[in-house]
Write a protein that holds these residues in place. Structure first.
Motif, mmCIF file in Angstrom:
data_model
loop_
_atom_site.group_PDB
_atom_site.id
_atom_site.type_symbol
_atom_site.label_atom_id
_atom_site.label_comp_id
_atom_site.label_asym_id
_atom_site.label_seq_id
_atom_site.Cartn_x
_atom_site.Cartn_y
_atom_site.Cartn_z
ATOM 1 N N ARG A 56 0.830 -1.212 0.000
ATOM 2 C CA ARG A 56 0.000 0.000 0.000
ATOM 3 C C ARG A 56 0.866 1.265 0.000
ATOM 4 N N ASN A 57 2.023 1.197 0.578
ATOM 5 C CA ASN A 57 2.903 2.364 0.656
ATOM 6 C C ASN A 57 3.899 2.436 -0.494
ATOM 7 N N HIS A 58 3.832 1.470 -1.415
ATOM 8 C CA HIS A 58 4.800 1.458 -2.521
ATOM 9 C C HIS A 58 4.348 2.418 -3.619
ATOM 10 N N PRO A 59 5.243 3.227 -4.162
ATOM 11 C CA PRO A 59 4.847 4.236 -5.150
ATOM 12 C C PRO A 59 4.339 3.671 -6.475
ATOM 13 N N LYS A 60 4.627 2.416 -6.772
ATOM 14 C CA LYS A 60 4.196 1.842 -8.048
ATOM 15 C C LYS A 60 2.906 1.025 -7.931
ATOM 16 N N VAL A 61 2.385 0.901 -6.725
ATOM 17 C CA VAL A 61 1.169 0.112 -6.492
ATOM 18 C C VAL A 61 -0.021 1.047 -6.395
ATOM 19 N N ASP A 62 -1.109 0.662 -7.073
ATOM 20 C CA ASP A 62 -2.324 1.469 -7.044
ATOM 21 C C ASP A 62 -3.232 1.056 -5.893
ATOM 22 N N LYS A 63 -3.874 -0.102 -6.002
ATOM 23 C CA LYS A 63 -4.811 -0.570 -4.983
ATOM 24 C C LYS A 63 -4.329 -1.894 -4.391
ATOM 25 N N VAL A 64 -4.589 -2.047 -3.108
ATOM 26 C CA VAL A 64 -4.307 -3.310 -2.417
ATOM 27 C C VAL A 64 -5.608 -3.786 -1.781
ATOM 28 N N TYR A 65 -5.972 -5.026 -2.064
ATOM 29 C CA TYR A 65 -7.201 -5.612 -1.530
ATOM 30 C C TYR A 65 -6.823 -6.587 -0.403
ATOM 31 N N TRP A 66 -7.078 -6.141 0.821
ATOM 32 C CA TRP A 66 -6.767 -6.937 2.017
ATOM 33 C C TRP A 66 -7.723 -6.504 3.120
ATOM 34 N N PRO A 67 -8.461 -7.417 3.723
ATOM 35 C CA PRO A 67 -9.538 -7.024 4.649
ATOM 36 C C PRO A 67 -9.065 -6.406 5.950
ATOM 37 N N GLY A 68 -7.762 -6.415 6.210
ATOM 38 C CA GLY A 68 -7.267 -5.823 7.437
ATOM 39 C C GLY A 68 -7.178 -4.314 7.424
ATOM 40 N N PHE A 69 -7.309 -3.691 6.253
ATOM 41 C CA PHE A 69 -7.287 -2.237 6.184
ATOM 42 C C PHE A 69 -8.603 -1.668 6.707
ATOM 43 N N ALA A 70 -8.514 -0.594 7.486
ATOM 44 C CA ALA A 70 -9.710 -0.001 8.071
ATOM 45 C C ALA A 70 -10.676 0.504 7.019
ATOM 46 N N ASP A 71 -10.162 0.872 5.820
ATOM 47 C CA ASP A 71 -11.040 1.372 4.760
ATOM 48 C C ASP A 71 -11.404 0.294 3.742
ATOM 49 N N HIS A 72 -11.046 -0.953 4.026
ATOM 50 C CA HIS A 72 -11.477 -2.047 3.148
ATOM 51 C C HIS A 72 -12.994 -2.206 3.294
ATOM 52 N N PRO A 73 -13.723 -2.356 2.188
ATOM 53 C CA PRO A 73 -15.182 -2.511 2.305
ATOM 54 C C PRO A 73 -15.569 -3.636 3.270
ATOM 55 N N ASN A 74 -16.487 -3.333 4.165
ATOM 56 C CA ASN A 74 -16.959 -4.287 5.174
ATOM 57 C C ASN A 74 -15.861 -4.722 6.153
ATOM 58 N N HIS A 75 -14.871 -3.847 6.365
ATOM 59 C CA HIS A 75 -13.812 -4.163 7.327
ATOM 60 C C HIS A 75 -14.393 -4.438 8.716
ATOM 61 N N ALA A 76 -15.413 -3.676 9.105
ATOM 62 C CA ALA A 76 -16.014 -3.872 10.430
ATOM 63 C C ALA A 76 -16.609 -5.271 10.562
ATOM 64 N N ILE A 77 -17.201 -5.777 9.476
ATOM 65 C CA ILE A 77 -17.744 -7.140 9.500
ATOM 66 C C ILE A 77 -16.614 -8.156 9.586
ATOM 67 N N ALA A 78 -15.532 -7.892 8.851
ATOM 68 C CA ALA A 78 -14.373 -8.787 8.923
ATOM 69 C C ALA A 78 -13.854 -8.869 10.354
ATOM 70 N N LYS A 79 -13.754 -7.735 11.039
ATOM 71 C CA LYS A 79 -13.292 -7.734 12.424
ATOM 72 C C LYS A 79 -14.231 -8.523 13.328
#
Length: 381
Positions: A264-287
């Motif tokens: 996520r912090n790499h300058p050449k990467v656009d999007k990262v899909y991982w449910p541990g991110f607070a802004d990942h869709p439905n992150h609260a449900i994942a937690k």
């Protein structure tokens, strides 16, 4: 009994004839009977085998279920599940799912009169728009493959119960270490045991677990009648793999979190899909429904150029370019041409599986080495 203890002890016992602490490999096709129909619980190895029986009991215990059934592959398990239904029945499925599942639904069982609806389920209320009098099953993956969408299992279960529909959950990405769908209202849980459960990329196997006795009887009938059963050697390997499931999953989760943040912090990467991110869709449900966020993720590159994605895919060393996931070694893959190639492009794009999406199965190696490997590959673009 806590999870780690169950992984090692539940459903298994020392061999009564020798005291062997490991479940023996009963490499036999048939069993001697004292008289016709009078036997010690085993007749023919397709029907029952002691090695497989202990594995099935162990998997059921890990999923907090009563009954477990093992098959020669994950697709063999899904094939058996769908045989529970009849022409005219309808099945509602998440639209972001494993390509092999999509293929067997649309290319095999659709020809026998079953109707499948592939829909987004991030908002479970959407499901009720597709429920009819013919709906018999809701089928979900969560996290989904490969964009890690999170579906509210308890929310879907409430809809299924309201309409008297079965709920089936593919729990392969999470494993019972991270979530137990039966506790959230699922009727059937499926695993590709090939992945995290076995954990060493040396066996292919699938499983179904259920609580309902009558449903278990029907699955047992199809398991025996259709014969997609695993052999005792493979059953032994999965039993052995499960004994370290909790240890491996902890490291997968730890490494996964580090790699996800690195990307996520790499300058050449656009999007990262991982449910541990607070802004990942439905992150609260994942937690809420998961104990941790796992080692699976996918990402896209800035510019979205195919040639850049190909450079990254072929530029790693520790991340091996290969299908599958969940082994101790790290894997990198291209869903559009590998695991999801059987899904038409227009359908893939609807669920976010673009032509340049890259999927990672983060292994249990030293994470500093994995970061260096990805950095080297990303520097090629």
């Amino acid at each position: 009994m806590k999870f780690g203890t169950k992984a090692i002890h539940a459903g298994v016992f020392p061999d009564p004839s020798t005291g062997a602490i490991m479940t023996p490999i009963f490499q036999t096709s048939t069993f001697v009977q004292e008289a016709p129909g009078k036997h010690k619980g085993y007749e023919y190895a397709r029907t029952q085998n002691p090695t497989r029986s202990q594995l099935q009991a162990n998997i059921a215990a890990l999923e907090n279920a009563k009954h477990g059934f093992c098959f020669s592959s994950g697709m063999g398990a899904i094939d058996t599940l769908i045989k529970l239904f009849s022409p005219g029945d309808e099945i509602i499925c998440t639209n972001d799912l494993y390509g092999g599942t999509y293929r067997i639904f649309t290319k095999v069982f659709q020809n026998y009169g079953l109707k499948f609806h592939f829909i987004g389920m991030e908002d479970v209320a959407n499901i009720e728009n597709y429920v009819t009098a013919h709906t018999k099953l809701i089928w979900i993956e969560t996290p989904t493959n490969p964009t890690l969408k999170i579906i509210d299992i308890a929310g879907v279960a409430a809809i299924a119960k309201k309409h008297n529909i079965l709920l089936g959950v593919d729990n392969t990405f999470a494993s019972p270490y991270l979530q137990t769908p039966m506790d959230l209202g699922a009727d059937i849980v499926m695993h590709s045991l090939t992945k995290y459960m076995a954990g060493h990329s040396d066996v292919v196997m699938g499983a179904l677990v259920v609580n309902d006795d009558k449903l278990a009887e029907r699955i047992a009938f199809f398991q025996n009648a259709c014969g997609a059963t695993p052999g005792p050697q493979d059953s032994f390997l999965v039993l052995r793999g499960i004994k370290t499931l909790h240890l491996r999953m902890q490291r997968h989760c730890e490494n996964g979190a580090v790699i996800a943040h690195f990307l996520r912090n790499h300058p050449k990467v656009d999007k990262v899909y991982w449910p541990g991110f607070a802004d990942h869709p439905n992150h609260a449900i994942a937690k809420q429904q998961m104990r941790d966020f796992g080692g699976m993720m996918s990402f896209s590159l800035k510019g979205d150029h195919m040639e850049d994605a190909m450079k990254v895919l072929s530029g790693t060393h520790l991340f091996s370019l290969a299908e599958s996931l969940g082994g101790v070694e790290s894997l990198i893959g291209h869903p559009a041409s590998m695991t999801h190639a059987s899904i038409p492009r227009e359908e893939r794009l609807k669920s976010g599986v673009t032509d340049t999406l890259i999927r990672l199965s983060v292994g249990v190696e030293d994470v500093e080495d994995l970061i260096a490997d990805l950095e080297k590959a990303l520097n090629l673009i």
